[in-house]
Motif scaffolding. Structure first.
Motif, PDB file in Angstrom:
ATOM      1  N   MET A 106      -0.956 -25.779 -13.158  1.00  0.00           N
ATOM      2  CA  MET A 106      -1.401 -26.250 -11.845  1.00  0.00           C
ATOM      3  C   MET A 106      -1.971 -27.664 -11.930  1.00  0.00           C
ATOM      4  O   MET A 106      -1.703 -28.503 -11.058  1.00  0.00           O
ATOM      5  CB  MET A 106      -2.445 -25.282 -11.279  1.00  0.00           C
ATOM      6  CG  MET A 106      -1.902 -23.882 -10.987  1.00  0.00           C
ATOM      7  SD  MET A 106      -3.181 -22.693 -10.506  1.00  0.00           S
ATOM      8  CE  MET A 106      -3.629 -23.334  -8.885  1.00  0.00           C
ATOM      9  N   ALA A 107      -2.718 -27.943 -12.992  1.00  0.00           N
ATOM     10  CA  ALA A 107      -3.301 -29.288 -13.156  1.00  0.00           C
ATOM     11  C   ALA A 107      -2.206 -30.330 -13.364  1.00  0.00           C
ATOM     12  O   ALA A 107      -2.279 -31.441 -12.803  1.00  0.00           O
ATOM     13  CB  ALA A 107      -4.277 -29.286 -14.323  1.00  0.00           C
ATOM     14  N   ALA A 108      -1.183 -30.009 -14.162  1.00  0.00           N
ATOM     15  CA  ALA A 108      -0.098 -30.963 -14.420  1.00  0.00           C
ATOM     16  C   ALA A 108       0.710 -31.243 -13.153  1.00  0.00           C
ATOM     17  O   ALA A 108       1.097 -32.388 -12.888  1.00  0.00           O
ATOM     18  CB  ALA A 108       0.815 -30.420 -15.525  1.00  0.00           C
ATOM     19  N   ILE A 109       0.973 -30.199 -12.368  1.00  0.00           N
ATOM     20  CA  ILE A 109       1.698 -30.396 -11.104  1.00  0.00           C
ATOM     21  C   ILE A 109       0.891 -31.293 -10.171  1.00  0.00           C
ATOM     22  O   ILE A 109       1.436 -32.173  -9.488  1.00  0.00           O
ATOM     23  CB  ILE A 109       2.006 -29.043 -10.435  1.00  0.00           C
ATOM     24  CG1 ILE A 109       2.951 -28.216 -11.314  1.00  0.00           C
ATOM     25  CG2 ILE A 109       2.638 -29.256  -9.064  1.00  0.00           C
ATOM     26  CD1 ILE A 109       3.168 -26.794 -10.801  1.00  0.00           C
ATOM     27  N   ALA A 110      -0.420 -31.080 -10.140  1.00  0.00           N
ATOM     28  CA  ALA A 110      -1.280 -31.902  -9.290  1.00  0.00           C
ATOM     29  C   ALA A 110      -1.256 -33.365  -9.743  1.00  0.00           C
ATOM     30  O   ALA A 110      -1.241 -34.286  -8.909  1.00  0.00           O
ATOM     31  CB  ALA A 110      -2.704 -31.363  -9.311  1.00  0.00           C
ATOM     32  N   LEU A 210      -0.658 -19.568  -7.935  1.00  0.00           N
ATOM     33  CA  LEU A 210      -1.703 -18.556  -7.784  1.00  0.00           C
ATOM     34  C   LEU A 210      -1.130 -17.137  -7.835  1.00  0.00           C
ATOM     35  O   LEU A 210      -1.849 -16.184  -8.122  1.00  0.00           O
ATOM     36  CB  LEU A 210      -2.451 -18.771  -6.464  1.00  0.00           C
ATOM     37  CG  LEU A 210      -3.314 -20.046  -6.404  1.00  0.00           C
ATOM     38  CD1 LEU A 210      -3.864 -20.248  -4.995  1.00  0.00           C
ATOM     39  CD2 LEU A 210      -4.445 -19.978  -7.424  1.00  0.00           C
ATOM     40  N   VAL A 211       0.161 -16.992  -7.544  1.00  0.00           N
ATOM     41  CA  VAL A 211       0.816 -15.685  -7.697  1.00  0.00           C
ATOM     42  C   VAL A 211       0.709 -15.215  -9.144  1.00  0.00           C
ATOM     43  O   VAL A 211       0.379 -14.046  -9.419  1.00  0.00           O
ATOM     44  CB  VAL A 211       2.293 -15.764  -7.270  1.00  0.00           C
ATOM     45  CG1 VAL A 211       3.039 -14.477  -7.621  1.00  0.00           C
ATOM     46  CG2 VAL A 211       2.402 -16.048  -5.785  1.00  0.00           C
ATOM     47  N   THR A 215      -1.564 -12.067 -10.770  1.00  0.00           N
ATOM     48  CA  THR A 215      -0.916 -11.034 -11.581  1.00  0.00           C
ATOM     49  C   THR A 215      -1.577 -10.914 -12.945  1.00  0.00           C
ATOM     50  O   THR A 215      -1.805  -9.802 -13.445  1.00  0.00           O
ATOM     51  CB  THR A 215       0.580 -11.359 -11.762  1.00  0.00           C
ATOM     52  OG1 THR A 215       1.183 -11.525 -10.482  1.00  0.00           O
ATOM     53  CG2 THR A 215       1.290 -10.252 -12.506  1.00  0.00           C
ATOM     54  N   THR A 216      -1.913 -12.033 -13.549  1.00  0.00           N
ATOM     55  CA  THR A 216      -2.574 -12.022 -14.850  1.00  0.00           C
ATOM     56  C   THR A 216      -3.899 -11.278 -14.799  1.00  0.00           C
ATOM     57  O   THR A 216      -4.251 -10.545 -15.733  1.00  0.00           O
ATOM     58  CB  THR A 216      -2.808 -13.467 -15.324  1.00  0.00           C
ATOM     59  OG1 THR A 216      -1.543 -14.121 -15.474  1.00  0.00           O
ATOM     60  CG2 THR A 216      -3.545 -13.506 -16.649  1.00  0.00           C
ATOM     61  N   LEU A 217      -4.611 -11.447 -13.721  1.00  0.00           N
ATOM     62  CA  LEU A 217      -5.914 -10.796 -13.591  1.00  0.00           C
ATOM     63  C   LEU A 217      -5.792  -9.303 -13.312  1.00  0.00           C
ATOM     64  O   LEU A 217      -6.745  -8.549 -13.542  1.00  0.00           O
ATOM     65  CB  LEU A 217      -6.720 -11.475 -12.472  1.00  0.00           C
ATOM     66  CG  LEU A 217      -7.091 -12.945 -12.713  1.00  0.00           C
ATOM     67  CD1 LEU A 217      -7.778 -13.534 -11.496  1.00  0.00           C
ATOM     68  CD2 LEU A 217      -7.970 -13.087 -13.956  1.00  0.00           C
TER      69      LEU A 217
END
Length: 525
Positions: A106-110, A210-211, A215-217
């Motif tokens: 997510m950070a790299a995409i941002a 975030l999907v 799922t990971t959680l």
């Protein structure tokens, strides 16, 4: 290991029940999370760069940003063995690393979102973001692959693989079609480029991850076997991590430092008469091999001087390799060649596919609808068909079918290149190509899973999947130059021709190397 299904589904009702099991659904969502980053480096980024006025040859060079997928075996042992503070104790080894990797994606995409490739130095910063995305996404793949293999018996890997492929393609749909729709809707067109539109698009893609986080959680941590006995102290972890960082730094410095020498050698070979992109391809391959050799020699020196204990290196890097060769014996090299070349036709063509559609006159909206939305459903259908056929007739037979169809469907692109703007033909080619890709991918993922020992799940699968993409991606970086020199029809014929040797490899491996090695099944030593 959590075996959620006993044996292979032998009736339609049992098959449906297996596909609806929560563990299969988990692989569907994790596959989605793994599928989102890929096109943000490849096809979608290619269109963004093209719209921003970047030259076609430079656009295809960006496919090298995903070489992290091809070298993930280097840091896979760290992901496999190294515990994360707090997270490993709370979530487990697999889920903890999965969460860290997803946040990094997510950070790299941002970072890419806030970078304008049309601005001064923007292309260099975009390359940094793309490399970071490739690295973090490859790390996520390492963990998800290990989780998938540890979640079920080898007999069910085709089932889990088909669910993973379906989720992966859904993620690609979002990163492909939805991203293109968003970029157009936010106001960026071929005639009027808008960085703001692409920034908002990539931020939406970061939110889609975030999907995977959710799922990971929610999923359970699989039961693991054969945890290393050598990794037990904080000092051991710190020194091993320091060695990894040192070797990577040496590789980067060597790779950059060899740039001038390699460029001079490529120019000399061009002056000597070697055609087109061949001199650059040869020299860049030598450059990569040289940088890798320097990194390996440094690692050996550190081990020899006692910086890191030899037992740790043996347990982490050497044991997974010797285990594979001990199980496959004389067939090991042929198996590795099959792994390394099976997807060469598909990957090499895929690097430039969106640029091709754009160049022959299709709009972003048409490309999104035909190749991403319609193509997605064809791929999902092919994935579930491939999983079912692999269970019914065996993985190797489906691998052979996939190899034949992959080479044949690439020839259909020749007709498309000679009929620009033909919409029915576009849909026909997309249907055939994506159905084949889904079928072959599901069988191939199941085959790679069958090659692993449960004691070395993450490392061995990372080696196989890295090898699977290394040569095709190296070659893919030159597709823009090849098309410039020979045009699209000759290029597409070439991608079909390079798939022919794969047929002979599959046939030989079918006769001489059963999945799992000499015993014919994946095992734990």
């Amino acid at each position: 290991m959590t075996d959620f299904v006993e044996g292979v589904p032998d009736s339609p009702r049992a098959s449906i029940a297996a596909y609806l099991h929560p563990q299969v659904a988990a692989l569907l969502f994790l596959g989605f999370s793994a599928g989102v980053p890929l096109l943000l480096i490849f096809a979608t980024l290619s269109l963004w760069l093209r719209e921003a006025g970047v030259e076609r040859a430079a656009v295809t060079y960006f496919s090298w940003a995903a070489l992290g997928y091809s070298f993930k075996f280097v840091w896979a042992p760290l992901v496999d063995k190294l515990p994360l503070p707090i997270l490993t104790k709370r979530l487990g080894q697999r889920r903890g690393w999965m969460l860290v990797a997803q946040i990094a994606v997510m950070a790299a995409i941002a970072l890419m979102a806030f970078t304008d490739p049309a601005a001064p130095d923007g292309l260099a910063l975009m390359a940094v973001g793309a490399v970071a995305l490739g690295f973090s996404s490859a790390t996520q793949d390492i963990v998800i692959d290990a989780y998938r293999i540890e979640a079920a018996d080898a007999s069910m890997q085709a089932l889990l693989s088909s669910a993973y492929v379906a989720g992966y393609r859904c993620g690609m749909l979002v990163a492909g079609a939805v991203a293109l729709y968003l970029a157009a809707g936010f106001g960026s067109t071929a005639e009027s480029y808008s960085h703001e539109a692409w920034k908002l698009t990539y931020l939406c893609m970061a939110a889609a991850m975030l999907v995977g986080v959710a799922t990971t959680l929610v999923v359970r941590e699989p039961v693991r076997r054969q945890v290393s006995s050598y990794f037990h102290g904080a000092a051991d972890y710190a020194r091993f991590l320091a060695l990894f960082a040192l070797v990577v730094s040496a590789f980067v410095v060597a790779f950059v430092g060899l740039g001038g020498l390699v460029d001079a050698a490529a120019n000399w070979l061009s002056d000597a008469g070697l055609p087109g992109e061949l001199p650059a391809f040869i020299c860049q391959t030598v450059r990569l091999a040289g940088a890798l050799a320097i990194g390996v020699l440094l690692a050996l020196a550190c081990v020899a001087t006692g910086v890191v204990r030899m037992e740790m290196v043996q347990d982490t890097y050497i044991a997974p390799v010797t285990d594979f060769f001990s199980r496959y014996g004389r067939a090991a090299i042929a198996v590795l060649l099959l792994v390394g070349f099976y997807r060469v036709s598909d990957i090499v063509l895929g690097v430039i596919a969106n640029v091709f559609y754009y160049d022959v006159g299709y709009s972003k909206e048409t490309i999104a609808t035909a190749t991403k939305v319609f193509g997605l459903w064809m791929t999902i259908l092919g994935g579930f068909l491939g999983g079912w056929l692999a269970i019914k007739f065996g993985v190797m037979r489906v691998l052979m079918l996939g190899a034949i169809l992959a080479a044949a469907t690439n020839l259909l692109f020749v007709a498309l290149a000679m009929s620009p703007g033909d919409l029915p033909l576009l849909y026909g080619v997309i249907a055939a190509d994506n159905l084949t890709a889904g079928l072959a991918s599901a069988a191939f993922i199941a085959y790679l899973s069958s090659l692993t020992s449960i004691s070395f799940t993450a490392v061995q699968y990372a080696i196989f999947s890295s090898l699977m993409t290394l040569f095709p991606k190296l070659l893919g970086g030159y597709t823009g130059g090849i098309v410039e020199a020979f045009d699209y029809p000759v290029f597409f014929v070439g991608t079909a021709v390079i798939g022919i040797p794969v047929l002979f490899l599959v046939a030989w491996v079918m006769r001489n190397a059963p999945p799992g090695g000499e015993g014919g099944s994946r095992k734990s030593p």
